[in-house]
Design a protein around this motif. Structure first.
Motif, PDB file in Angstrom:
ATOM      1  N   LEU A  31       8.990 -56.879  34.407  1.00 17.87           N
ATOM      2  CA  LEU A  31       9.393 -57.869  35.406  1.00 17.87           C
ATOM      3  C   LEU A  31       9.929 -59.124  34.729  1.00 17.87           C
ATOM      4  O   LEU A  31      10.935 -59.697  35.172  1.00 17.87           O
ATOM      5  CB  LEU A  31       8.203 -58.224  36.301  1.00 17.87           C
ATOM      6  N   THR A  32       9.269 -59.548  33.661  1.00 14.74           N
ATOM      7  CA  THR A  32       9.732 -60.728  32.922  1.00 14.74           C
ATOM      8  C   THR A  32      11.128 -60.495  32.357  1.00 14.74           C
ATOM      9  O   THR A  32      12.013 -61.361  32.466  1.00 14.74           O
ATOM     10  CB  THR A  32       8.757 -61.059  31.787  1.00 14.74           C
ATOM     11  N   LEU A  65      11.513 -57.987  43.137  1.00 17.32           N
ATOM     12  CA  LEU A  65      10.781 -58.274  44.363  1.00 17.32           C
ATOM     13  C   LEU A  65       9.702 -57.220  44.611  1.00 17.32           C
ATOM     14  O   LEU A  65       8.537 -57.553  44.860  1.00 17.32           O
ATOM     15  CB  LEU A  65      11.745 -58.336  45.547  1.00 17.32           C
ATOM     16  N   SER A  66      10.075 -55.939  44.532  1.00 14.31           N
ATOM     17  CA  SER A  66       9.100 -54.868  44.733  1.00 14.31           C
ATOM     18  C   SER A  66       8.021 -54.903  43.662  1.00 14.31           C
ATOM     19  O   SER A  66       6.835 -54.694  43.953  1.00 14.31           O
ATOM     20  CB  SER A  66       9.791 -53.498  44.725  1.00 14.31           C
ATOM     21  N   GLY A  67       8.423 -55.163  42.422  1.00 11.97           N
ATOM     22  CA  GLY A  67       7.463 -55.224  41.330  1.00 11.97           C
ATOM     23  C   GLY A  67       6.471 -56.352  41.503  1.00 11.97           C
ATOM     24  O   GLY A  67       5.261 -56.181  41.289  1.00 11.97           O
ATOM     25  N   MET A  92      -4.022 -62.634  39.205  1.00  5.51           N
ATOM     26  CA  MET A  92      -3.347 -63.433  40.228  1.00  5.51           C
ATOM     27  C   MET A  92      -2.592 -64.602  39.601  1.00  5.51           C
ATOM     28  O   MET A  92      -1.526 -64.990  40.087  1.00  5.51           O
ATOM     29  CB  MET A  92      -4.353 -63.921  41.276  1.00  5.51           C
ATOM     30  N   GLU A  93      -3.142 -65.151  38.529  1.00  2.00           N
ATOM     31  CA  GLU A  93      -2.457 -66.240  37.824  1.00  2.00           C
ATOM     32  C   GLU A  93      -1.161 -65.739  37.192  1.00  2.00           C
ATOM     33  O   GLU A  93      -0.118 -66.401  37.264  1.00  2.00           O
ATOM     34  CB  GLU A  93      -3.374 -66.837  36.767  1.00  2.00           C
ATOM     35  N   LYS A  94      -1.222 -64.566  36.577  1.00  2.00           N
ATOM     36  CA  LYS A  94      -0.014 -63.984  35.988  1.00  2.00           C
ATOM     37  C   LYS A  94       1.013 -63.682  37.082  1.00  2.00           C
ATOM     38  O   LYS A  94       2.213 -63.911  36.911  1.00  2.00           O
ATOM     39  CB  LYS A  94      -0.349 -62.678  35.235  1.00  2.00           C
ATOM     40  N   VAL A  98       5.085 -65.068  37.809  1.00  2.00           N
ATOM     41  CA  VAL A  98       6.220 -64.203  38.156  1.00  2.00           C
ATOM     42  C   VAL A  98       6.854 -64.672  39.458  1.00  2.00           C
ATOM     43  O   VAL A  98       8.081 -64.728  39.592  1.00  2.00           O
ATOM     44  CB  VAL A  98       5.774 -62.730  38.278  1.00  2.00           C
ATOM     45  N   LYS A  99       5.981 -65.051  40.424  1.00  2.00           N
ATOM     46  CA  LYS A  99       6.492 -65.462  41.737  1.00  2.00           C
ATOM     47  C   LYS A  99       7.373 -66.699  41.619  1.00  2.00           C
ATOM     48  O   LYS A  99       8.402 -66.808  42.300  1.00  2.00           O
ATOM     49  CB  LYS A  99       5.318 -65.738  42.681  1.00  2.00           C
TER      50      LYS A  99
END
Length: 601
Positions: A31-32, A65-67, A92-94, A98-99
């Motif tokens: 994702l990154t 987005l899906s990821g 959740m922090e990671k 990403v978000k």
């Protein structure tokens, strides 16, 4: 047979090792990398506005987005199954990092979409590769005209991590740490706020409910100032952003998220108010049936009539699958798959998060369902509700990522529909008046959450935001505002309102969705309207129903209603009809309780 009734989900089949999963860490890395390529391509497009490059950008964005949706929902699952384990919070922090990158890319993409000349846009949007995404792209193009310059939107997104999103996480952390001291089976125990609320509402004896309610009030009173500070900051951050964007309607964000017109909400609320007297008649009758010296908040949702027996989990599974199969084989087979393949977590144990949810895994094309099953009919209804969400996901997972983005109110369509399938069946099969009254109460109490409690909270939240514009509100001011709003409906018949419920209704603290309570009322009534149509249709409605769900990411709620139901949601008539099932249940309840000598004077 044992496996079919297992009560623990399987997260390792998605990512073995959970927080230590190499597959999951690989997805985070992918994702990154994708977001870095996406950022580079977005910059390249500014230099050479080539539509083939824009198509590549859309493909990258859809994967990202899906990821992100997958890792975020998976992180929530890891956290929810054991709140004492730090792995979920770390994930959740990671996911939040990403978000932020994804949201920044979204803002840049919106600016590109908004800058395409109209004549070029008209041709491009109709091309074969783009047409399936056209609704979402048109929506984002329009939204781009209501945002700040891209650089400022990126700053807002970056600041939100340690701003509004951090305040939401702080609320969740504080809420999970709230412990209520109760005497249970002769022993003094510290239980979660969720367990305390369950005992306050569902304990058979009023003295036990009173004890739980008093303990909850004591704990909340001690922490109210801290929770008030959190909500003030969340609301303040949101209002500051609205002001910078030049938005003068506090509901704009929720209207956009729900893909609904303000006139539709006004029509719905007017319809609810028009039926207020019947809903008040139910509460007045319930007060008489309970024969308490005074009625408090913990009596309102407490059943007056007890179901004959507890329902073991295996029987709940059988009941749900049977009713789902009667509607359609596709739905029934889906439910069996969810039970048998470890998609559902229902075990009643310590350290679980409270509440229920359905997590979507769009890359894996699976869902996970979370709740605590305590062997009541209400738990069966909740399980059917969450399976409805999972079925909706199942339909949408076959669509492109951008066509899966449904409005938050339409997201409740399948869940409430499945509740009706199961609950109406057990009501019709009840073999005594008392059993029927117990089941009717479940339907009525559940319905009035959407038609009384949620609208009250919506109006309360609107008043809170108006006052927040003038400055910070103290915990006492917030509680007073809530009680005033509640009394408009209950007219002082509730002598002890739940003055601190604003602290533990997490929807008030959601960083992404403003006025997050009201979508449940919209979805409940819209789903009831769909359910009423399904009951009237002589031909098989299940295929049309699946198509409605499939198009939920491609239409506004008004368009869905017009296309699949042939109705106008700005007309109060639809909302009146959508309440008919609940009204009939209340009328049946009033008639049956007449036999017990509780007739109205």
């Amino acid at each position: 047979m044992e496996q079919a009734a297992m009560q623990n989900w399987n997260l390792d089949s998605l990512y073995e090792g959970k927080g230590h999963s190499s597959k999951l860490m690989g997805l985070f890395e992918e994702l990154t990398e994708t977001l870095e390529k996406l950022e580079s391509n977005l910059q390249a497009y500014q230099a050479r506005a080539e539509l083939p490059l824009l198509l590549e950008i859309l493909q990258q964005f859809q994967f990202a987005l899906s990821g992100w949706e997958e890792v975020d929902d998976y992180s929530i699952c890891v956290y929810a199954e054991d709140v004492a384990d730090s792995a979920g919070a770390a994930l959740m922090e990671k996911s939040a990092v990403v978000k932020v990158k994804l949201t920044s890319a979204q803002s840049e993409l919106d600016r590109i979409l908004g800058g395409i000349p109209q004549e070029v846009w008209n041709k491009w949007i109709c091309s074969e590769d783009v047409r399936p995404l056209s609704f979402y792209l048109e929506e984002r193009r329009a939204a781009s005209k209501n945002l700040l310059p891209i650089e400022l939107e990126k700053i807002i997104n970056a600041l939100s991590v340690n701003g509004i999103m951090a305040w939401e996480q702080q609320h969740e952390l504080m809420l999970t740490k709230l412990k209520v001291s109760l005497e249970i089976d002769g022993e003094r125990k510290e239980v979660s706020i969720g367990e305390g609320l369950h005992r306050a509402v569902y304990s058979a004896a009023q003295k036990d409910r009173q004890a739980a309610a008093s303990a909850i009030e004591k704990v909340c009173a001690a922490e109210a100032d801290a929770f008030a500070a959190i909500w003030n900051r969340i609301a303040g951050f949101r209002l500051d952003v609205y002001k910078q964007r030049g938005w003068d309607n506090d509901l704009k964000e929720t209207l956009d998220h729900n893909r609904i017109q303000e006139g539709t909400i006004e029509s719905m609320m007017a319809s609810i108010d028009a039926n207020k007297s019947l809903y008040q008649a139910y509460f007045q009758r319930k007060i008489k049936v309970d024969q308490h010296k005074k009625t408090s908040w913990f009596d309102v949702e407490s059943p007056s009539f007890a179901a004959a027996e507890k329902i073991v989990y295996a029987d709940a599974k059988s009941l749900i699958c049977r009713q789902f199969h009667q509607f359609s084989e596709k739905l029934g087979c889906f439910a069996e798959k969810a039970f048998e393949e470890g998609w559902i977590e229902t075990e009643n144990r310590p350290n679980k998060a409270e509440g229920g949810f359905c997590a979507s895994m769009p890359l894996s094309k699976e869902s996970r369902i979370f709740l605590t099953y305590r062997e009541t009919y209400q738990d069966i209804v909740t399980l059917a509700h969450e399976l409805g969400h999972a079925y909706h996901n199942f339909i949408l997972h076959e669509e492109p990522a951008l066509a899966q983005q449904k409005g938050t109110s339409v997201a409740e369509t399948a869940s409430t529909f499945m509740e009706n399938l199961v609950l109406d069946a057990v009501i019709s099969q009840a073999d005594s008046d008392e059993e029927k009254l117990a089941l009717l109460e479940i339907k009525i109490i559940e319905g009035l959450k959407y038609l009384v409690t949620v609208p009250n909270m919506f109006r309360f939240e609107q008043r809170f935001y108006e006052k927040r514009k003038e400055g910070l509100l103290s915990a006492e001011e917030i509680s007073s505002l809530l009680i005033e709003t509640e009394n408009v409906f209950y007219e002082d018949s509730i002598e002890e309102p739940a003055a601190y419920q604003w602290m533990y209704i997490s929807h008030f603290y959601d960083a992404e969705k403003s006025f997050y309570n009201i979508p449940y009322t919209i979805g409940y009534l819209f789903s009831n309207g769909v359910y009423a149509r399904a009951q009237r249709e002589e031909a098989d409605f299940s295929k049309q129903y699946d198509e409605l769900l499939r198009h939920s990411g491609k239409m506004t709620i008004e368009q869905l209603a017009e296309s699949f139901l042939g109705v106008d949601l700005t007309n109060q008539e639809f909302w009146d009809a959508a309440q008919q099932s609940l009204k009939e249940a209340i009328e049946m309840y009033l008639k049956l309780t007449d036999k017990y000598g509780f007739k109205s004077e």
